[in-house]
Design a protein around this motif. Structure first.
Motif, mmCIF file in Angstrom:
data_model
loop_
_atom_site.group_PDB
_atom_site.id
_atom_site.type_symbol
_atom_site.label_atom_id
_atom_site.label_comp_id
_atom_site.label_asym_id
_atom_site.label_seq_id
_atom_site.Cartn_x
_atom_site.Cartn_y
_atom_site.Cartn_z
ATOM 1 N N TRP A 138 -144.654 -75.310 25.959
ATOM 2 C CA TRP A 138 -144.542 -75.334 24.363
ATOM 3 C C TRP A 138 -142.795 -74.748 23.910
ATOM 4 C CZ3 TRP A 138 -147.875 -75.685 20.526
ATOM 5 C CH2 TRP A 138 -147.865 -75.070 19.489
ATOM 6 N N THR A 139 -142.512 -75.914 23.180
ATOM 7 C CA THR A 139 -140.638 -75.910 23.032
ATOM 8 C C THR A 139 -140.475 -75.367 21.904
ATOM 9 O OG1 THR A 139 -140.598 -78.551 23.471
ATOM 10 C CG2 THR A 139 -139.212 -77.462 22.929
ATOM 11 N N LEU A 140 -139.042 -74.528 22.022
ATOM 12 C CA LEU A 140 -138.328 -74.072 20.714
ATOM 13 C C LEU A 140 -137.369 -74.164 20.569
ATOM 14 C CD1 LEU A 140 -140.768 -70.473 21.725
ATOM 15 C CD2 LEU A 140 -140.814 -71.897 19.551
ATOM 16 N N ALA A 162 -139.854 -64.859 16.754
ATOM 17 C CA ALA A 162 -139.081 -63.591 17.062
ATOM 18 C C ALA A 162 -138.752 -62.998 18.109
ATOM 19 C CB ALA A 162 -138.825 -62.908 15.412
ATOM 20 N N LYS A 163 -139.858 -62.109 18.630
ATOM 21 C CA LYS A 163 -139.840 -61.309 19.985
ATOM 22 C C LYS A 163 -138.705 -61.113 20.985
ATOM 23 C CE LYS A 163 -142.412 -57.811 21.153
ATOM 24 N NZ LYS A 163 -142.817 -56.636 20.499
ATOM 25 N N GLN A 164 -138.244 -60.965 21.745
ATOM 26 C CA GLN A 164 -137.241 -60.943 22.904
ATOM 27 C C GLN A 164 -138.742 -61.406 24.188
ATOM 28 O OE1 GLN A 164 -133.748 -61.667 22.694
ATOM 29 N NE2 GLN A 164 -134.151 -61.031 20.757
ATOM 30 N N ASP A 175 -146.992 -66.760 32.844
ATOM 31 C CA ASP A 175 -146.114 -66.695 32.796
ATOM 32 C C ASP A 175 -145.299 -68.401 32.440
ATOM 33 O OD1 ASP A 175 -146.162 -64.978 35.055
ATOM 34 O OD2 ASP A 175 -146.516 -66.288 37.200
ATOM 35 N N ASN A 176 -146.083 -69.145 31.637
ATOM 36 C CA ASN A 176 -146.064 -70.188 31.644
ATOM 37 C C ASN A 176 -145.288 -69.179 30.128
ATOM 38 O OD1 ASN A 176 -149.065 -70.086 30.949
ATOM 39 N ND2 ASN A 176 -148.209 -71.304 29.183
ATOM 40 N N LYS A 182 -138.598 -67.106 27.155
ATOM 41 C CA LYS A 182 -137.610 -66.724 27.135
ATOM 42 C C LYS A 182 -136.484 -67.819 26.856
ATOM 43 C CE LYS A 182 -134.808 -64.151 30.231
ATOM 44 N NZ LYS A 182 -134.537 -62.941 29.302
ATOM 45 N N ASP A 183 -137.237 -68.865 27.266
ATOM 46 C CA ASP A 183 -136.154 -69.952 27.393
ATOM 47 C C ASP A 183 -135.971 -70.451 25.545
ATOM 48 O OD1 ASP A 183 -135.396 -70.658 29.271
ATOM 49 O OD2 ASP A 183 -137.156 -72.187 29.677
ATOM 50 N N SER A 184 -136.604 -69.933 23.844
ATOM 51 C CA SER A 184 -135.995 -69.684 22.998
ATOM 52 C C SER A 184 -134.863 -69.816 22.395
ATOM 53 C CB SER A 184 -137.092 -69.219 22.104
ATOM 54 O OG SER A 184 -136.926 -69.088 20.797
ATOM 55 N N ALA A 185 -134.717 -71.848 21.581
ATOM 56 C CA ALA A 185 -133.763 -71.224 20.897
ATOM 57 C C ALA A 185 -133.006 -70.101 19.510
ATOM 58 C CB ALA A 185 -132.922 -72.724 20.600
#
Length: 449
Positions: A138-140, A162-164, A175-176, A182-185
């Motif tokens: 999933w691309t963020l 919004a969550k870390q 994990d995915n 984690k990679d969210s912009a």
């Protein structure tokens, strides 16, 4: 009938499990098979509730006690309409109850809604809940995100966006999903509600949880925070509405600080008009609404466009049609009268019933499903004398049919194995569990292969 009543319940989520529980408490001896297309039970609880909701997921403990009753057998990885048809169930059971829920996003007919970057909330929920049939990636990649809706699902989606990611490491997320978050912009999540704060459909618990997140500031935009006569009356007479409005009012009094990694913005009286962009989402256009005094709203003819690189619509779920059963495409439900499934002429199909969201539509909380199931089961029990008897009621006969057709069904013992496996995966990381996502892996673990 000198033998127990043979019952097939299609769908092992809360609706199906509650129906089974009520049947076991009746004076009628029963043998119940809970069939589900997933290898694991619990439906919405496993695949529709945000992973950071341990209190809601605690419902699983109650459902487990029901599933362990000797009158109930779980048969997972059995896809009704593919592995079994209605005539198969009618041959092996005296009655069939459909509790298949609502699994799709309700459409929103506005320009640009199909642009890349525009998603239904269910798609995103399925991804972060590790649904086997959801994409694994999933691309963020956008900083600004718009979420449409004012219910609990909209809040879940906004909160997870919004969550870390590190704050979800105590949950069961695969994990995915952690890697994707984690990679969210994302820096700013904007939630848009068509009506006012007193008409919001989320619960106080869900709302307050927004304000308990690390590095997330809640910003309530005062434009649109309005109350009319109907709103004031609702606040006076409904404690839940009173709590929601009070919480929102407290947030509205804060001065935005913009000193956190992410911000979650709440906008009321903003109706979706269009998703803007050429090759992908670039903005979200809304019409400013106003209250009409009776709790309803009307457009003002004033418009706003907000920057957005992704849009998530959480405007409701929709049930899928069930093979061999009439379906009301407008309502998204199986035609029924208090749980009795009706044919095209409006007559009850003997021995066929429904409960849960596929019966009444995707409204209400999980707890409301109990009363819904009670109505259906009471009517089924009233109909006992007229139920058609199964031709092959032996409990082993349906197993023989599944094996003959090569169906790799899973059982309750198989779920115990899968559950233990997921918990062992989590134990090494200091977590309660890590969810197994691929269907084939779930089946192999459950079947001990």
């Amino acid at each position: 009938m000198t033998r127990p009543l043979r019952v097939a319940i299609v769908g092992a989520g809360p609706a199906g499990v509650y129906a089974a529980d009520i049947l076991t408490k009746s004076e009628t001896p029963v043998e119940i098979d809970l069939l589900d297309r997933m290898p694991a039970p619990y439906g919405l609880i496993r695949y529709g509730v945000s992973p950071d909701h341990p209190r809601i997921k605690g419902i699983i403990t109650a459902l487990q006690r029901i599933m362990e009753k000797p009158e109930i057998r779980f048969l997972g990885h059995v896809n009704y309409g593919v592995d079994l048809k209605l005539e198969d169930l009618q041959r092996h059971y005296d009655t069939v109850i459909f509790a298949t829920g609502a699994d799709q996003d309700r459409p929103l007919d506005i320009p640009g809604i199909d642009l890349p970057g525009s998603h239904g909330a269910a798609e995103f929920v399925y991804w972060y809940d590790g649904y086997p049939e959801a994409p694994r990636e999933w691309t963020l990649d956008g900083e600004q995100v718009a979420v449409i809706g004012a219910g609990n699902v909209a809040l879940d989606v906004a909160r997870v966006l919004a969550k870390q990611a590190d704050d979800l490491l105590t949950t069961e997320i695969p994990d995915n999903v952690y890697a994707g978050l984690k990679d969210s912009a994302v820096t700013d999540v904007h939630l848009f509600a068509r009506r006012g704060p007193a008409q919001a459909k989320f619960t106080p618990l869900e709302l307050r949880e927004l304000d308990h997140q690390n590095e997330v500031e809640i910003i309530l935009h005062p434009e649109g925070f309005e109350l009319d006569e109907a709103s004031e009356e609702e606040i006076r007479t409904n404690n839940q509405t009173k709590t929601i409005v009070k919480t929102l009012q407290d947030w509205a009094l804060r001065d935005p600080q913009y000193n956190t990694k992410r911000r979650l913005h709440l906008h009321f009286l903003r109706s979706p008009v269009a998703v803007e962009g050429t090759d992908r989402v670039e903005g979200f256009k809304v019409e400013v609404m106003e209250l009409t005094g009776d709790g309803n709203v009307r457009g003002t003819g004033e418009y706003e466009t907000h920057p957005a690189q992704q849009v998530y619509r959480a405007v409701g779920y929709l049930s899928s049609p069930i093979p061999d059963i009439p379906f009301d495409h407008k309502k998204g439900t199986v035609p029924n009268e208090a749980g009795r499934v009706l044919d095209l002429d409006g007559e009850h199909i003997p021995g066929v019933y429904t409960t849960g969201w596929i019966k009444r539509g995707p409204v209400g909380l999980i707890g409301h499903t109990k009363g819904d199931a009670l109505e259906t089961i009471n009517n089924l029990l009233d109909d006992l004398d007229g139920l058609p008897e199964a031709e092959q009621p032996d409990a082993d006969s349906i197993i023989a049919l599944l094996e003959e057709r090569g169906v790799e069904y899973t059982t309750w013992d198989g779920w115990i194995k899968l559950n233990a496996h997921e918990q062992s995966l989590g134990e090494s990381h200091g977590r309660e569990r890590i969810k197994v996502v691929p269907r084939e892996d779930m089946v192999k673990i459950s079947r001990g292969e």
